[in-house]
Design a protein around this motif. Structure first.
Motif, PDB file in Angstrom:
ATOM      1  N   VAL A 188       0.068   0.038   0.182  1.00 27.87           N
ATOM      2  CA  VAL A 188       0.418  -1.016   1.127  1.00 27.87           C
ATOM      3  C   VAL A 188       1.479  -0.451   2.060  1.00 27.87           C
ATOM      4  O   VAL A 188       2.428   0.187   1.619  1.00 27.87           O
ATOM      5  N   CYS A 189       1.302  -0.693   3.354  1.00 23.62           N
ATOM      6  CA  CYS A 189       2.269  -0.203   4.336  1.00 23.62           C
ATOM      7  C   CYS A 189       2.651  -1.329   5.283  1.00 23.62           C
ATOM      8  O   CYS A 189       1.810  -2.141   5.666  1.00 23.62           O
ATOM      9  N   ASN A 190       3.924  -1.343   5.636  1.00 24.39           N
ATOM     10  CA  ASN A 190       4.350  -2.314   6.645  1.00 24.39           C
ATOM     11  C   ASN A 190       4.169  -1.702   8.030  1.00 24.39           C
ATOM     12  O   ASN A 190       3.765  -0.545   8.168  1.00 24.39           O
ATOM     13  N   ASP A 191       4.458  -2.478   9.060  1.00 29.51           N
ATOM     14  CA  ASP A 191       4.236  -2.005  10.419  1.00 29.51           C
ATOM     15  C   ASP A 191       5.292  -1.007  10.899  1.00 29.51           C
ATOM     16  O   ASP A 191       5.211  -0.504  12.007  1.00 29.51           O
ATOM     17  N   ARG A 209      -3.374  -7.948  -3.755  1.00 30.20           N
ATOM     18  CA  ARG A 209      -3.322  -8.199  -2.308  1.00 30.20           C
ATOM     19  C   ARG A 209      -2.699  -9.572  -2.121  1.00 30.20           C
ATOM     20  O   ARG A 209      -3.170 -10.553  -2.671  1.00 30.20           O
ATOM     21  N   TYR A 210      -1.637  -9.622  -1.330  1.00 26.97           N
ATOM     22  CA  TYR A 210      -0.907 -10.865  -1.147  1.00 26.97           C
ATOM     23  C   TYR A 210      -0.433 -10.944   0.298  1.00 26.97           C
ATOM     24  O   TYR A 210      -0.018  -9.936   0.868  1.00 26.97           O
ATOM     25  N   GLU A 211      -0.534 -12.115   0.882  1.00 27.19           N
ATOM     26  CA  GLU A 211      -0.068 -12.314   2.247  1.00 27.19           C
ATOM     27  C   GLU A 211       1.370 -12.815   2.214  1.00 27.19           C
ATOM     28  O   GLU A 211       1.656 -13.839   1.598  1.00 27.19           O
ATOM     29  N   TYR A 212       2.264 -12.102   2.869  1.00 25.51           N
ATOM     30  CA  TYR A 212       3.669 -12.471   2.917  1.00 25.51           C
ATOM     31  C   TYR A 212       3.951 -13.152   4.253  1.00 25.51           C
ATOM     32  O   TYR A 212       3.764 -12.540   5.305  1.00 25.51           O
ATOM     33  N   LYS A 245       4.129  -8.313   8.264  1.00 28.65           N
ATOM     34  CA  LYS A 245       2.845  -7.666   8.521  1.00 28.65           C
ATOM     35  C   LYS A 245       2.695  -6.458   7.607  1.00 28.65           C
ATOM     36  O   LYS A 245       3.496  -5.524   7.678  1.00 28.65           O
ATOM     37  N   VAL A 246       1.683  -6.501   6.727  1.00 29.11           N
ATOM     38  CA  VAL A 246       1.372  -5.368   5.864  1.00 29.11           C
ATOM     39  C   VAL A 246      -0.116  -5.072   5.972  1.00 29.11           C
ATOM     40  O   VAL A 246      -0.917  -5.947   6.291  1.00 29.11           O
ATOM     41  N   VAL A 247      -0.466  -3.825   5.718  1.00 29.02           N
ATOM     42  CA  VAL A 247      -1.855  -3.386   5.724  1.00 29.02           C
ATOM     43  C   VAL A 247      -2.150  -2.780   4.366  1.00 29.02           C
ATOM     44  O   VAL A 247      -1.359  -1.987   3.846  1.00 29.02           O
ATOM     45  N   TYR A 248      -3.291  -3.160   3.776  1.00 33.76           N
ATOM     46  CA  TYR A 248      -3.712  -2.642   2.478  1.00 33.76           C
ATOM     47  C   TYR A 248      -4.751  -1.549   2.683  1.00 33.76           C
ATOM     48  O   TYR A 248      -5.699  -1.715   3.447  1.00 33.76           O
ATOM     49  N   TYR A 249      -4.540  -0.430   1.994  1.00 34.35           N
ATOM     50  CA  TYR A 249      -5.467   0.691   2.024  1.00 34.35           C
ATOM     51  C   TYR A 249      -5.930   0.972   0.600  1.00 34.35           C
ATOM     52  O   TYR A 249      -5.275   0.580  -0.373  1.00 34.35           O
ATOM     53  N   ASP A 250      -7.056   1.689   0.473  1.00 31.10           N
ATOM     54  CA  ASP A 250      -7.485   2.137  -0.845  1.00 31.10           C
ATOM     55  C   ASP A 250      -6.421   3.046  -1.442  1.00 31.10           C
ATOM     56  O   ASP A 250      -5.646   3.673  -0.712  1.00 31.10           O
ATOM     57  N   ASP A 251      -6.417   3.133  -2.758  1.00 31.34           N
ATOM     58  CA  ASP A 251      -5.386   3.891  -3.465  1.00 31.34           C
ATOM     59  C   ASP A 251      -5.360   5.372  -3.074  1.00 31.34           C
ATOM     60  O   ASP A 251      -4.331   6.018  -3.177  1.00 31.34           O
ATOM     61  N   TRP A 302       8.524  -3.950   1.400  1.00 30.81           N
ATOM     62  CA  TRP A 302       9.662  -3.136   1.801  1.00 30.81           C
ATOM     63  C   TRP A 302      10.198  -3.663   3.124  1.00 30.81           C
ATOM     64  O   TRP A 302       9.472  -3.759   4.112  1.00 30.81           O
ATOM     65  N   ASP A 303      11.479  -4.025   3.136  1.00 30.82           N
ATOM     66  CA  ASP A 303      12.137  -4.491   4.353  1.00 30.82           C
ATOM     67  C   ASP A 303      12.819  -3.288   4.994  1.00 30.82           C
ATOM     68  O   ASP A 303      13.836  -2.794   4.506  1.00 30.82           O
TER      69      ASP A 303
END
Length: 95
Positions: free
Chosen positions: A33-36, A46-49, A53-59, A80-81
């Protein structure tokens, strides 16, 4: 027992073992998971915060190729803030 029977039995056993291994390894999902801002971490959900803004990628997604920063964190619910340079834990039943 003939060689043909022995080879057939061995091949069937090998296929059954491979199928069982594949079933065990595909059961658990994990994400990168990566933030912008380019901060990444592992998560099993997978969770919406709200407001984040986060993007989910395969492991197996290669975050290094994108020059992102990795953070070892504990817990699946959080993000991660980048402004605080800290992990923010979110309790999904207490948004």
């Amino acid at each position: 027992m003939s060689i043909k029977t022995l080879l057939t039995t061995g091949a069937i056993g090998a296929l059954a073992g491979a199928a069982a291994l594949a079933a065990m390894t595909t059961g658990a999902s994990a994400y990168v998971v990566c933030n912008d801002r380019g901060d990444c971490w592992h998560s099993g959900v997978r969770y919406e915060y709200p407001g984040v803004k986060v993007v989910y990628y395969d492991d197996d997604w290669d975050w290094r190729a994108h020059h992102f920063r990795w953070h070892d964190v504990s817990g699946d619910y959080g993000y991660w803030d980048s402004d605080k340079d800290a992990w923010v834990t979110v309790h999904p039943d207490h948004d």
